[in-house]
Design an enzyme around this catalytic site. Structure first.
Site, PDB file in Angstrom:
ATOM      1  N   TYR A 124       0.809  -1.223   0.000  1.00 50.27           N
ATOM      2  CA  TYR A 124       0.000   0.000   0.000  1.00 50.27           C
ATOM      3  C   TYR A 124       0.840   1.270   0.000  1.00 50.27           C
ATOM      4  CZ  TYR A 124      -4.268  -2.645   1.013  1.00 50.27           C
ATOM      5  OH  TYR A 124      -5.331  -3.498   0.954  1.00 50.27           O
ATOM      6  N   LYS A 191       3.075 -14.228   5.925  1.00 50.92           N
ATOM      7  CA  LYS A 191       3.097 -15.320   4.941  1.00 50.92           C
ATOM      8  C   LYS A 191       4.574 -15.617   4.663  1.00 50.92           C
ATOM      9  CE  LYS A 191       0.790 -17.956   1.951  1.00 50.92           C
ATOM     10  NZ  LYS A 191      -0.207 -18.966   2.307  1.00 50.92           N
ATOM     11  N   ASP A 224      -3.513 -16.946   5.859  1.00 44.62           N
ATOM     12  CA  ASP A 224      -4.706 -17.680   5.395  1.00 44.62           C
ATOM     13  C   ASP A 224      -5.293 -18.527   6.517  1.00 44.62           C
ATOM     14  OD1 ASP A 224      -2.240 -18.855   5.058  1.00 44.62           O
ATOM     15  OD2 ASP A 224      -2.749 -19.997   3.272  1.00 44.62           O
ATOM     16  N   ASP A 248      -5.419  -4.763   6.542  1.00 46.51           N
ATOM     17  CA  ASP A 248      -6.603  -4.172   5.925  1.00 46.51           C
ATOM     18  C   ASP A 248      -7.695  -5.228   5.788  1.00 46.51           C
ATOM     19  OD1 ASP A 248      -8.221  -2.363   4.637  1.00 46.51           O
ATOM     20  OD2 ASP A 248      -7.257  -2.600   2.695  1.00 46.51           O
TER      21      ASP A 248
END
Ligand code: NAD
Length: 364
Positions: A124, A191, A224, A248
């Site tokens: 972002y 991740k 996840d 987010d």
């Protein structure tokens, strides 16, 4: 002691919910002098710029602001006033508590989580290259040379970067918040199994910081898996710290768990400045109708009182909001069993009900 707070009414339904929230905060008896400043659409109309220097100076001077929603599309070259504000004051921590309140329809029974999202870095940061540009060709050439991978010519590129400094300060923020608010555990989300360098760095730094806080538990989760766990057993988690993009997405997921964006407060906090707001937008179609729910901004007001060291008043405000919502009588349309319920009250009457609970007289 008098606190001076910059009050940004915003636009759309912003001014109505800001006024409702200001009255409820004043009713707690905490002495606040409100320094009202326009930013965004109303500022363009009055001052010809979305960021009048006087408004920015007020936020810088007072260090605490309560802000109504600001419509993003301005046609002035700013991608988003909200993002620009975060960048201007380096508001690197986005704090989003997600808590179930009786009376708010929610899929899960008993959720009480705090999301801490890094606000500046990651995908972002706004470093992007559009197809067909010479910059993209240059970037692609460097990437292909250094990574020995080819990138299709019809691909746009966005850069994800995560720094040691950025990771350290957001994870520290999460631990400090946990410690100050009697929370038991921080979970770092990443991740790193796939993005070994960027997310690997975030995880390594999180582990290092955790060692400085032996009184608070620490664990990590892959993003996840975290999403699935939050849906199935949110009670296992407490404070969750994440890089920008995951933060987010996961913070909207947790807002959904507790009844949606309409009831969720937030804060953007930096080294010297903290801006408190609702998560929802300016809902322009309801502007001026005394209709929308001010609860999210009022809860942000409670976060602000906490930040100002007014813990007792913060708890009183939150308890009063919770009581009005649990009773379900003096609540706005969105908290009624059906949206056309004729017993729904307006923004201002919701505030009156909260103020009666706080125990202070209702201001005009
Ligand atoms: P929105 O949150 O303003 O409204 C979407 C819908 O949600 C509304 O039509 C309404 O049905 C409902 N809703 C929102 N707030 C509510 C409330 N307090 N009570 C009851 N119902 C409520 O989202 P949008 O329409 O996508 O955005 C409008 C503008 O706000 C856009 O310009 C957007 O960029 C901006 N925005 C600003 C912020 C911010 O200032 N932090 C956050 C999100 C969106």
């Amino acid at each position: 002691m008098t606190h001076v707070v910059t009050l940004i009414p915003g636009d759309g339904t912003g001014p109505e919910i800001v006024e409702a929230t200001r009255r409820a905060i004043d009713a707690t008896g905490v002495d606040i002098r409100w320094d009202v400043q326009e930013i965004g659409v109303p500022a363009i109309e009055k001052h010809g710029t979305p960021f009048p220097p006087a408004a920015l100076e007020s936020v810088r001077r007072n260090t605490v602001a309560l802000k109504g929603p600001l419509t993003t599309e301005l046609g002035t070259g700013f991608r988003s006033v909200n993002v620009a504000l975060r960048k201007e004051f380096d508001l690197y921590a986005n704090l989003r508590p997600a808590k179930t309140y009786r009376g708010v329809k929610a899929p899960m029974g008993n959720v009480d989580l705090v999301i801490v999202r890094e606000n500046i870095e990651d995908l972002y940061a706004g470093i992007e290259y559009d197809i067909g540009t010479p910059e993209l060709a240059e970037v692609r050439a460097v990437i292909e040379k250094t990574s020995r991978q080819t990138i299709r010519e019809d691909a746009a590129i966005a850069i994800k970067y995560i720094s040691e400094m950025g990771s350290r300060r957001i994870v520290k923020f999460a631990f400090e918040y946990a410690r100050a608010n009697g929370r038991r555990k921080v979970t770092a989300v990443h991740k790193a199994n796939i993005m070994k360098f960027a997310d690997g760095l975030f995880l390594r730094v999180a582990r290092e910081v955790a060692q400085e806080y032996s009184d608070i538990g620490f664990e990590d989760r892959i993003v996840d898996n975290m999403c699935m766990q939050l849906v199935q057993k949110p009670d296992l988690y407490d404070v969750i710290v994440l890089p920008n993009l995951y933060g987010d997405i996961v913070s909207d997921l947790t807002a959904g768990l507790v009844g949606g964006l309409g009831v969720a407060p937030g804060a953007n906090i930096g080294e010297g400045v903290a801006v408190f707001e609702a998560i929802h937008g300016s809902a322009p179609k309801y502007a001026g109708q005394n209709k929308v729910n001010p609860m999210a901004l009022m809860l942000a007001g409670a976060l602000m009182l906490q930040h100002l060291g007014e813990r007792e008043a913060a708890e009183r405000l939150e308890r009063s909001i919770a009581a009005v919502v649990a009773e379900g009588k003096d609540v706005t349309y969105d908290l009624k069993p059906t949206r056309d319920d004729p017993t729904a009250v307006g923004t201002s009457e919701f505030a009156d009900a909260v103020i009666r609970r706080i125990g202070a007289p209702v201001h005009a």
